[in-house]
Scaffold this active site. Structure first.
Site, short mmCIF file in Angstrom:
data_model
loop_
_atom_site.label_atom_id
_atom_site.label_comp_id
_atom_site.label_asym_id
_atom_site.label_seq_id
_atom_site.Cartn_x
_atom_site.Cartn_y
_atom_site.Cartn_z
N SER A 256 0.83 -1.21 0.00
CA SER A 256 0.00 0.00 0.00
C SER A 256 0.87 1.26 0.00
O SER A 256 0.41 2.33 -0.41
CB SER A 256 -0.95 0.01 1.20
OG SER A 256 -0.24 -0.09 2.41
N SER B 175 -0.29 -4.71 10.22
CA SER B 175 -1.13 -4.69 11.44
C SER B 175 -2.61 -4.77 11.07
O SER B 175 -3.36 -3.80 11.25
CB SER B 175 -0.83 -3.45 12.31
OG SER B 175 -0.66 -2.27 11.58
P1 ADP Z 1 4.27 -1.54 2.17
O1 ADP Z 1 5.31 -1.05 3.16
O2 ADP Z 1 2.90 -1.00 2.46
O3 ADP Z 1 4.29 -3.02 1.96
P2 ADP Z 1 6.00 -0.49 0.16
O4 ADP Z 1 6.25 0.97 0.50
O5 ADP Z 1 7.05 -1.47 0.53
O6 ADP Z 1 4.58 -0.89 0.75
O7 ADP Z 1 5.73 -0.66 -1.38
C1 ADP Z 1 4.90 0.21 -2.10
C2 ADP Z 1 5.38 0.23 -3.54
O8 ADP Z 1 4.52 1.08 -4.28
C3 ADP Z 1 6.78 0.80 -3.65
O9 ADP Z 1 7.47 0.09 -4.65
C4 ADP Z 1 6.52 2.26 -4.06
O10 ADP Z 1 7.58 2.81 -4.81
C5 ADP Z 1 5.28 2.08 -4.94
N1 ADP Z 1 4.43 3.26 -5.07
C6 ADP Z 1 3.99 3.74 -6.24
N2 ADP Z 1 3.22 4.83 -6.06
C7 ADP Z 1 3.15 5.05 -4.73
C8 ADP Z 1 2.48 6.04 -3.95
N3 ADP Z 1 1.76 7.00 -4.50
N4 ADP Z 1 2.61 5.96 -2.60
C9 ADP Z 1 3.35 4.97 -2.04
N5 ADP Z 1 4.01 4.01 -2.74
C10 ADP Z 1 3.92 4.05 -4.08
#
Ligand code: ADP
Length: 208
Positions: free
Chosen positions: A36, A106
């Protein structure tokens, strides 16, 4: 816990430590589906806060499973214990006077409530990164949704394990439609309005 274990109050307390850092201690608790954007947004926010002179610590879900929680899996009980431990660590770090950011799926409301209840009301901010399952599946940066879809990962949140949407998160980010910079700015504004940040903060460039 043994009844012989008694809490020891020390002369240097949270207030003293926070005052030395000229900041209000806080836990910023990100929750949302895998992919997300929790880690990405939390990391970007931490970078800005650090640049502005705040003392922070980011606790990341994947990272703690390499150490503190490496004995835990993804059953409901293990997820519960994972969040309890991380909540206690976040509380300790806030007690050290830090602004703590946590990035954990969570998924269960009751677990998030347990952590919220560990802290004074003013020191806990729940941030719901509200990105649809469809967008998360399209992003799938670690290929986990694909594996879960093939049945290679069991109990994957959103697929065969539930995600309980927050009912009263302090901040809701539209993770599927707004950019990382827009999400960070929304958070900076919230923190500023809550008097956590000192006066004079500047929104970051939307292209940052
Ligand atoms: P989580 O920690 O929720 O599992 P991550 O931050 O690890 O999610 O991964 C989210 C992915 O989505 C990343 O590769 C990030 O670069 C990509 N992404 C693309 N657009 C967005 C956005 N608008 N906000 C947050 N992440 C984004």
């Amino acid at each position: 816990m043994s009844s012989n274990v008694v809490w020891h109050s020390h002369p240097v307390d949270q207030q003293t430590r926070a005052a030395q850092k000229s900041q209000e201690p806080l836990v910023i608790w990100f929750t949302g589906l895998s992919a997300s954007g929790k880690s990405t947004i939390a990391g970007a926010l931490e970078q800005i806060l650090t640049r502005q002179g705040y003392h922070t610590y980011l606790l990341d879900g994947d990272n703690v499973r390499h150490g503190l929680c490496k004995d835990l899996g993804f059953s409901d009980d293990d997820r519960k214990e994972n969040i309890r431990r991380v909540g206690e660590v976040a509380k300790l770090a806030a007690d050290a006077g830090l602004i703590v950011l946590t990035a954990f799926i969570s998924p269960f409301r009751s677990d998030r409530r347990i952590v919220r209840d560990m802290l004074p009301q003013s020191q806990f901010v729940e941030v719901f990164v509200d990105t649809s399952l469809k967008v998360c599946q399209q992003r799938d940066p670690k290929g986990l949704y694909e594996k879960a879809g093939r049945g290679e990962i069991k109990q994957f949140t959103g697929i065969d394990s539930p995600y309980e949407t927050p009912e009263a998160a302090e901040v809701r980010l539209e993770g599927g439609t707004q950019s990382v910079a827009e999400s960070v700015n929304q958070l900076l504004e919230y923190l500023h309005n809550s008097n956590v940040l000192k006066a004079g903060y500047e929104p970051i460039s939307i292209n940052a």
